[in-house]
Write a protein that holds these residues in place. Sequence first.
Motif, mmCIF file in Angstrom:
data_model
loop_
_atom_site.group_PDB
_atom_site.id
_atom_site.type_symbol
_atom_site.label_atom_id
_atom_site.label_comp_id
_atom_site.label_asym_id
_atom_site.label_seq_id
_atom_site.Cartn_x
_atom_site.Cartn_y
_atom_site.Cartn_z
ATOM 1 N N MET A 148 0.840 -1.188 0.000
ATOM 2 C CA MET A 148 0.000 0.000 0.000
ATOM 3 C C MET A 148 0.881 1.246 0.000
ATOM 4 N N SER A 149 0.327 2.371 -0.483
ATOM 5 C CA SER A 149 1.055 3.626 -0.534
ATOM 6 C C SER A 149 0.475 4.583 0.495
ATOM 7 N N LEU A 150 1.344 5.288 1.236
ATOM 8 C CA LEU A 150 0.890 6.253 2.233
ATOM 9 C C LEU A 150 1.940 7.356 2.343
ATOM 10 N N THR A 151 1.520 8.499 2.925
ATOM 11 C CA THR A 151 2.401 9.650 3.072
ATOM 12 C C THR A 151 2.814 9.790 4.529
ATOM 13 N N MET A 152 4.142 9.804 4.788
ATOM 14 C CA MET A 152 4.667 9.872 6.146
ATOM 15 C C MET A 152 5.045 11.302 6.499
ATOM 16 N N LYS A 153 5.052 11.603 7.795
ATOM 17 C CA LYS A 153 5.449 12.914 8.313
ATOM 18 C C LYS A 153 6.895 12.795 8.804
ATOM 19 N N VAL A 154 7.809 13.586 8.209
ATOM 20 C CA VAL A 154 9.205 13.609 8.640
ATOM 21 C C VAL A 154 9.308 14.534 9.845
ATOM 22 N N THR A 155 9.941 14.069 10.932
ATOM 23 C CA THR A 155 10.043 14.864 12.153
ATOM 24 C C THR A 155 11.142 15.911 12.019
ATOM 25 N N ASN A 156 11.103 16.885 12.942
ATOM 26 C CA ASN A 156 12.151 17.914 12.957
ATOM 27 C C ASN A 156 13.512 17.283 13.212
ATOM 28 N N ALA A 157 13.543 16.287 14.081
ATOM 29 C CA ALA A 157 14.812 15.611 14.359
ATOM 30 C C ALA A 157 15.306 14.870 13.126
ATOM 31 N N GLY A 158 14.380 14.308 12.350
ATOM 32 C CA GLY A 158 14.768 13.615 11.125
ATOM 33 C C GLY A 158 15.343 14.576 10.100
ATOM 34 N N ARG A 159 14.724 15.761 9.963
ATOM 35 C CA ARG A 159 15.245 16.748 9.018
ATOM 36 C C ARG A 159 16.629 17.228 9.448
ATOM 37 N N ALA A 160 16.809 17.415 10.762
ATOM 38 C CA ALA A 160 18.115 17.864 11.255
ATOM 39 C C ALA A 160 19.192 16.837 10.928
ATOM 40 N N ALA A 161 18.846 15.555 10.954
ATOM 41 C CA ALA A 161 19.827 14.514 10.649
ATOM 42 C C ALA A 161 20.251 14.543 9.191
ATOM 43 N N LEU A 162 19.413 15.119 8.323
ATOM 44 C CA LEU A 162 19.743 15.189 6.895
ATOM 45 C C LEU A 162 20.736 16.296 6.568
ATOM 46 N N VAL A 163 20.951 17.259 7.495
ATOM 47 C CA VAL A 163 21.848 18.397 7.245
ATOM 48 C C VAL A 163 23.268 17.976 7.599
ATOM 49 N N ASN A 164 24.236 18.315 6.714
ATOM 50 C CA ASN A 164 25.608 17.908 6.954
ATOM 51 C C ASN A 164 26.233 18.748 8.064
ATOM 52 N N ALA A 165 27.420 18.349 8.513
ATOM 53 C CA ALA A 165 28.050 18.967 9.679
ATOM 54 C C ALA A 165 28.395 20.434 9.439
ATOM 55 N N SER A 166 28.701 20.819 8.184
ATOM 56 C CA SER A 166 29.087 22.206 7.908
ATOM 57 C C SER A 166 27.892 23.082 7.572
ATOM 58 N N ASN A 167 26.673 22.495 7.678
ATOM 59 C CA ASN A 167 25.435 23.248 7.398
ATOM 60 C C ASN A 167 25.414 23.824 5.986
ATOM 61 N N THR A 168 26.046 23.132 5.049
ATOM 62 C CA THR A 168 26.090 23.631 3.668
ATOM 63 C C THR A 168 25.314 22.745 2.714
ATOM 64 N N GLY A 169 24.690 21.684 3.179
ATOM 65 C CA GLY A 169 23.977 20.776 2.292
ATOM 66 C C GLY A 169 23.383 19.627 3.081
ATOM 67 N N THR A 170 23.101 18.539 2.399
ATOM 68 C CA THR A 170 22.480 17.374 3.022
ATOM 69 C C THR A 170 23.455 16.211 3.060
ATOM 70 N N THR A 171 23.093 15.203 3.873
ATOM 71 C CA THR A 171 23.909 13.986 3.971
ATOM 72 C C THR A 171 22.961 12.790 4.064
ATOM 73 N N PRO A 172 23.304 11.632 3.491
ATOM 74 C CA PRO A 172 22.423 10.455 3.547
ATOM 75 C C PRO A 172 22.294 9.911 4.975
ATOM 76 N N VAL A 173 21.130 9.289 5.233
ATOM 77 C CA VAL A 173 20.908 8.630 6.525
ATOM 78 C C VAL A 173 20.461 7.192 6.282
ATOM 79 N N ILE A 174 20.567 6.332 7.341
ATOM 80 C CA ILE A 174 20.229 4.917 7.210
ATOM 81 C C ILE A 174 19.014 4.615 8.087
ATOM 82 N N ILE A 175 17.967 4.030 7.498
ATOM 83 C CA ILE A 175 16.797 3.579 8.250
ATOM 84 C C ILE A 175 17.162 2.227 8.873
#
Length: 590
Positions: free
Chosen positions: A1-28
């Motif tokens: 089935m297909s559904l739409t998930m809500k990304v949390t603020n903590a999840g979005r913060a994990a996507l930002v790289n250490a230098s705050n200049t872009g994104t970085t991959p994460v592992i589920i």
Amino acid sequence: MSLTMKVTNAGRAALVNASNTGTTPVIIAAIGLSETAVVPSATAISLPGEFKRIAGVAGDVVAADTIHVNVTDGGEDTYALRSFALYLGDGTLFAIYGQTDPFLEKTAQSIAAISIDAIFADIDAALLTFGDANFLNPPATTERAGVVELLTSVEAIAGADTERAATAKAIKDAVTAWLDARFGANNSAIWHPGNDGAGSGLDADLLDGKQAAAFVLGANYTAADILARLRTVDGAGSGMDSDLLDGQHGSFYTNIAARLGYTPANRAGDTFSGDIAVAKTSGGAAISAHRVGLVNARIVSQDDGNVVFYTDRGSGSVPIWGIASNSGPFGFNVPITILGATAWHAGNDGAGSGLDADLLHGTSGSLFLAMGRQMGGDITLARSGPSNDAFGGLELREAGFVGNSQSAETYAPGLNFHWGGRGAGRIYYDALNRFVFAAQGDITNQRRDIIVGNVHMTGNAFSNGNMLWHVGNDGAGSGLDADLLDGLHGSDFLRDIGSSQSTNGRLWLSNGMLLQWVNVSCSASGTSNFSWPVAFPNAVFAAVPGGRQGLGYSGSYSAYLSNISTAGGRAYGNNGGGSSSTVCIIAIGN
């Protein structure tokens, strides 16, 4: 089935790289399960009512905004699943989903196999990877292999489904149905060997709707057959006239003179003892003479009363001479020669006529220029041969010259130009041995400057004793000031060779001096490394830190720098309020 998930603020913060200049991959890394009907929130840090967390999560990115997740639960738990959450390896709650009604129920004896297509509305799904990829059944797309549902023949014929796959039979059934709808059942509207013949409605083997048996073949119907058929109807009363001439048998024409009432002239040659008269009421009466292959000649008495002699040498009839009516003059349309010489007349006089009646010493009068004569065209003067006289050719002498020279300047020789109603000018040679170009701007004789085209000189040109500048005498020592500003050369001024006006910018001057500024964000009572907008090529002379205006500092503020180099350094800032601060740094070097 297909559904739409809500990304949390903590999840979005994990996507930002250490230098705050872009994104970085994460592992589920894990999935949490809950029977509670959760309303997803971006501020959530845990899954309400979570009763179980499964570490083995398999998945893959199947579209730019979609991931496919597989989870297997083989335990003896019994539950009705309404909500779940995705966790990263460090335990961060990345995304959450919940609904009122259960979407999966498990008993103690069953194995729960959860397969979900999760859609993210505003993040790139390619940034997500999974820790366990040992089992995966993603949906098939046009870009990748996966699990598909097969179409039935009815669905294939409808041709509207964009997700299911078709078998070979379903494709055949769909194509057959389309052909039957387009060309009739069994393609009855298209000709083929199976539907040809009587009653098919096709007319491919008929001529005007008739079979070949209705026609006689040419090979079986010869000239002898036609003659034989004609002979069956020939004879008196047959209506055929094949052996008569104008209805008369050949015997009717044996005595032509008797039939005509006169003896015809012999075309091969004959003698006439009387006059030959040619009489016509219109179109001109004519007598013609013809020499086969050479020329035709005619004398015609025309409707206008003129008698004209014509010849035709193959290009059409041409009048040669004629006598006008009422005893008019005898006219010729071709040149007349007398003993081989062309007869002169008013029409052939002039240049090239060979006549000498209007020439002066064999030269036409049009080649002479009379004194005071006005010429309407160009005049070309050319020597008849070479001359060792450097002043040969066209010579202009002083006015009034007869034999003795006139030395007064009023007699100066020159060329005059005049444009009626617009202006006049003159080129003359004055008493100081100079060529003078004089112009009158209008008919009131007001002088004005002369504008000329290119003038080529072997020496320098002067104006009132001053040498005129040109590209050949410019440069050092020329005395010209065209490339200076207040007597200073361009190299005496500083130029901007690479400035950048921005929050982190620079001012770079042509003498090598480089002024740069940079704003560095520091954590509370912490340090941050920074880089100059561009590296100093040689050295940093001085660098000064300070607080950035308008940041609302409370209490005391301190800032200092360390490890300064041509590439950057380290900054420390404390705004006295226990929060992050911005240090503004200004440096000068080269």
